[in-house]
Every structure is written in structure tokens, then in C-alpha cells.
Motif scaffolding. Structure first.
Motif, PDB file in Angstrom:
ATOM      1  N   LYS A  34       0.819  -1.222   0.000  1.00  0.00           N
ATOM      2  CA  LYS A  34       0.000   0.000   0.000  1.00  0.00           C
ATOM      3  C   LYS A  34       0.852   1.271   0.000  1.00  0.00           C
ATOM      4  CE  LYS A  34      -4.094  -2.245   1.860  1.00  0.00           C
ATOM      5  NZ  LYS A  34      -4.024  -3.239   0.853  1.00  0.00           N
ATOM      6  N   ILE A  35       1.926   1.195  -0.760  1.00  0.00           N
ATOM      7  CA  ILE A  35       2.806   2.353  -0.942  1.00  0.00           C
ATOM      8  C   ILE A  35       2.474   2.959  -2.293  1.00  0.00           C
ATOM      9  CG2 ILE A  35       5.194   3.122  -1.219  1.00  0.00           C
ATOM     10  CD1 ILE A  35       5.974   0.877   0.749  1.00  0.00           C
ATOM     11  N   ASN A  36       2.039   4.198  -2.275  1.00  0.00           N
ATOM     12  CA  ASN A  36       1.578   4.885  -3.473  1.00  0.00           C
ATOM     13  C   ASN A  36       2.745   5.507  -4.244  1.00  0.00           C
ATOM     14  OD1 ASN A  36      -0.084   6.048  -5.392  1.00  0.00           O
ATOM     15  ND2 ASN A  36      -0.579   7.811  -4.112  1.00  0.00           N
ATOM     16  N   VAL A  37       3.635   4.645  -4.713  1.00  0.00           N
ATOM     17  CA  VAL A  37       4.809   5.063  -5.470  1.00  0.00           C
ATOM     18  C   VAL A  37       5.004   4.050  -6.589  1.00  0.00           C
ATOM     19  CG1 VAL A  37       7.336   5.297  -5.361  1.00  0.00           C
ATOM     20  CG2 VAL A  37       5.936   6.197  -3.516  1.00  0.00           C
ATOM     21  N   THR A  38       5.326   4.535  -7.790  1.00  0.00           N
ATOM     22  CA  THR A  38       5.641   3.634  -8.895  1.00  0.00           C
ATOM     23  C   THR A  38       7.134   3.314  -8.873  1.00  0.00           C
ATOM     24  OG1 THR A  38       6.166   5.391 -10.469  1.00  0.00           O
ATOM     25  CG2 THR A  38       3.827   4.704 -10.330  1.00  0.00           C
ATOM     26  N   LEU A  44      13.785   7.662  -8.902  1.00  0.00           N
ATOM     27  CA  LEU A  44      14.176   9.047  -8.650  1.00  0.00           C
ATOM     28  C   LEU A  44      14.359   9.319  -7.161  1.00  0.00           C
ATOM     29  CD1 LEU A  44      13.483   9.347 -11.646  1.00  0.00           C
ATOM     30  CD2 LEU A  44      12.439  11.527 -11.095  1.00  0.00           C
ATOM     31  N   LEU A  45      13.453   8.807  -6.335  1.00  0.00           N
ATOM     32  CA  LEU A  45      13.581   9.000  -4.887  1.00  0.00           C
ATOM     33  C   LEU A  45      14.880   8.389  -4.375  1.00  0.00           C
ATOM     34  CD1 LEU A  45       9.914   8.258  -3.772  1.00  0.00           C
ATOM     35  CD2 LEU A  45      11.087  10.477  -3.644  1.00  0.00           C
ATOM     36  N   GLN A  46      15.187   7.209  -4.876  1.00  0.00           N
ATOM     37  CA  GLN A  46      16.416   6.524  -4.451  1.00  0.00           C
ATOM     38  C   GLN A  46      17.648   7.339  -4.866  1.00  0.00           C
ATOM     39  OE1 GLN A  46      17.098   2.692  -6.313  1.00  0.00           O
ATOM     40  NE2 GLN A  46      18.008   1.914  -4.435  1.00  0.00           N
ATOM     41  N   LYS A 101      10.071  15.874   4.138  1.00  0.00           N
ATOM     42  CA  LYS A 101       9.924  14.943   5.267  1.00  0.00           C
ATOM     43  C   LYS A 101       9.132  13.714   4.810  1.00  0.00           C
ATOM     44  CE  LYS A 101       8.053  14.791   9.938  1.00  0.00           C
ATOM     45  NZ  LYS A 101       7.258  15.500  10.941  1.00  0.00           N
ATOM     46  N   ASP A 102       8.056  13.930   4.051  1.00  0.00           N
ATOM     47  CA  ASP A 102       7.249  12.813   3.539  1.00  0.00           C
ATOM     48  C   ASP A 102       8.055  11.945   2.579  1.00  0.00           C
ATOM     49  OD1 ASP A 102       5.104  13.725   5.010  1.00  0.00           O
ATOM     50  OD2 ASP A 102       4.013  14.547   3.286  1.00  0.00           O
ATOM     51  N   GLY A 103       8.881  12.572   1.754  1.00  0.00           N
ATOM     52  CA  GLY A 103       9.721  11.830   0.822  1.00  0.00           C
ATOM     53  C   GLY A 103      10.712  10.941   1.560  1.00  0.00           C
ATOM     54  N   SER A 108      12.244   5.491   3.744  1.00  0.00           N
ATOM     55  CA  SER A 108      12.480   4.606   4.889  1.00  0.00           C
ATOM     56  C   SER A 108      11.526   3.414   4.879  1.00  0.00           C
ATOM     57  CB  SER A 108      12.302   5.374   6.201  1.00  0.00           C
ATOM     58  OG  SER A 108      13.306   6.335   6.329  1.00  0.00           O
ATOM     59  N   LYS A 109      10.337   3.620   4.361  1.00  0.00           N
ATOM     60  CA  LYS A 109       9.352   2.543   4.259  1.00  0.00           C
ATOM     61  C   LYS A 109       9.700   1.560   3.141  1.00  0.00           C
ATOM     62  CE  LYS A 109       4.425   2.904   5.133  1.00  0.00           C
ATOM     63  NZ  LYS A 109       3.203   3.623   4.838  1.00  0.00           N
ATOM     64  N   ILE A 110      10.250   2.083   2.059  1.00  0.00           N
ATOM     65  CA  ILE A 110      10.528   1.247   0.880  1.00  0.00           C
ATOM     66  C   ILE A 110      11.824   0.452   1.034  1.00  0.00           C
ATOM     67  CG2 ILE A 110      11.032   1.299  -1.603  1.00  0.00           C
ATOM     68  CD1 ILE A 110       9.104   3.698  -1.816  1.00  0.00           C
TER      69      ILE A 110
END
Length: 145
Positions: A34-38, A44-46, A101-103, A108-110
Motif C-alpha cells: 500500500k505504498i503509493n509510489v511507482t 528518482l527517490l532513491q 519529510k514525507d519523501g 524509509s518505508k521502501i
């Protein structure tokens, strides 16, 4: 089998479909968690987690994506409040991409999912073979530059 026969039998198709299968499987992991990230957003986040405060051009180069694709992905990450685009103090035409902060929280969740996914993906492959595989992929990558 000669080197040229081996090279002719290795298919770029196999590399392509394996890559797609890995992406699809990881996307399922993200969705199941339930992580709303593709996967593209994660890439890109990584990259930003490794080097934050870089320009969009630098980010596109770091992840080997074209600038229009990166722009679309960044727009979505801004909407999700995971990144901000801050003006570059040394060049007003550029923006620096910064995690919010959300990013940072979603990263941390992924990360634990990534580690578990890699463990499953490479299960049954001994470390020596895995190391050779990585060297081979690096050689292929470098041959294409």
C-alpha cells in the motif's frame, strides 16, 4: 561453443524481459504494501536519497532517463509532497530537487522492501556467481557507452 557463437546465442530480448519482470514484481510489492509510489518514482527517490539537492538535468543523467520523463515523474512527486523544487541560488534558471519529510519517510518505508525483494530475486545464486553476473552487466553497460 566459440565466443562468437555464445554472443550470437545471448539475446537482448532475455535481458529486456527479465528487466521488465523485475520491475513488475517490485511494483506488485509496492502495491501490496500500500505504498503509493511507482517503480519510476522510486528510482528518482532513491537517486535523491543518494545525492539530494541536484538539478533535474543531473537527476535525469543519474537515472538514465530523458528530461521530459523526469519532469513528469517529478511533477507527480511534488503533488504527493515527497519532493520540492528549490531555486538554485547560483543559477535562477535551474531548480534543485530536495526530498521533503514525507519523501524521506516513504524512502524509509521502501528500503526494507527493496532488501527483501533483492534477497528473493537472487535466492539460490551463490555469491561468486552473483558477483560475476554484476561484472558481466557492468561490462555490457560500459560496452554501450
Amino acid at each position: 561453443m566459440t565466443t562468437s557463437a555464445i554472443q550470437n546465442s545471448v539475446s537482448g530480448y532475455q535481458i529486456e524481459v527479465t528487466s521488465k519482470r523485475v520491475r513488475q514484481a517490485f511494483q506488485h510489492r509496492l502495491t501490496d504494501a500500500k505504498i503509493n509510489v511507482t517503480v519510476d518514482q522510486w528510482v528518482l527517490l532513491q537517486a535523491l536519497d543518494h545525492k539530494e539537492g541536484i538539478s533535474q538535468l543531473e537527476l535525469a543523467k543519474a537515472v538514465y532517463k530523458d528530461q521530459p520523463s523526469v519532469t513528469r515523474i517529478l511533477d507527480l512527486l511534488v503533488q504527493k509532497k515527497m519532493i520540492t523544487r528549490n531555486p538554485d541560488p547560483s543559477d535562477r534558471r535551474k531548480f534543485l530537487i530536495v526530498l521533503t519529510k514525507d519523501g524521506k519517510a516513504i524512502i524509509s518505508k521502501i528500503k526494507p522492501l527493496v532488501y527483501t525483494f533483492r534477497k528473493q530475486t537472487f535466492a539460490g545464486i551463490n555469491p561468486k556467481a552473483l558477483n560475476q553476473f554484476q561484472e558481466t552487466l557492468n561490462t555490457i553497460f560500459n560496452n554501450l557507452q
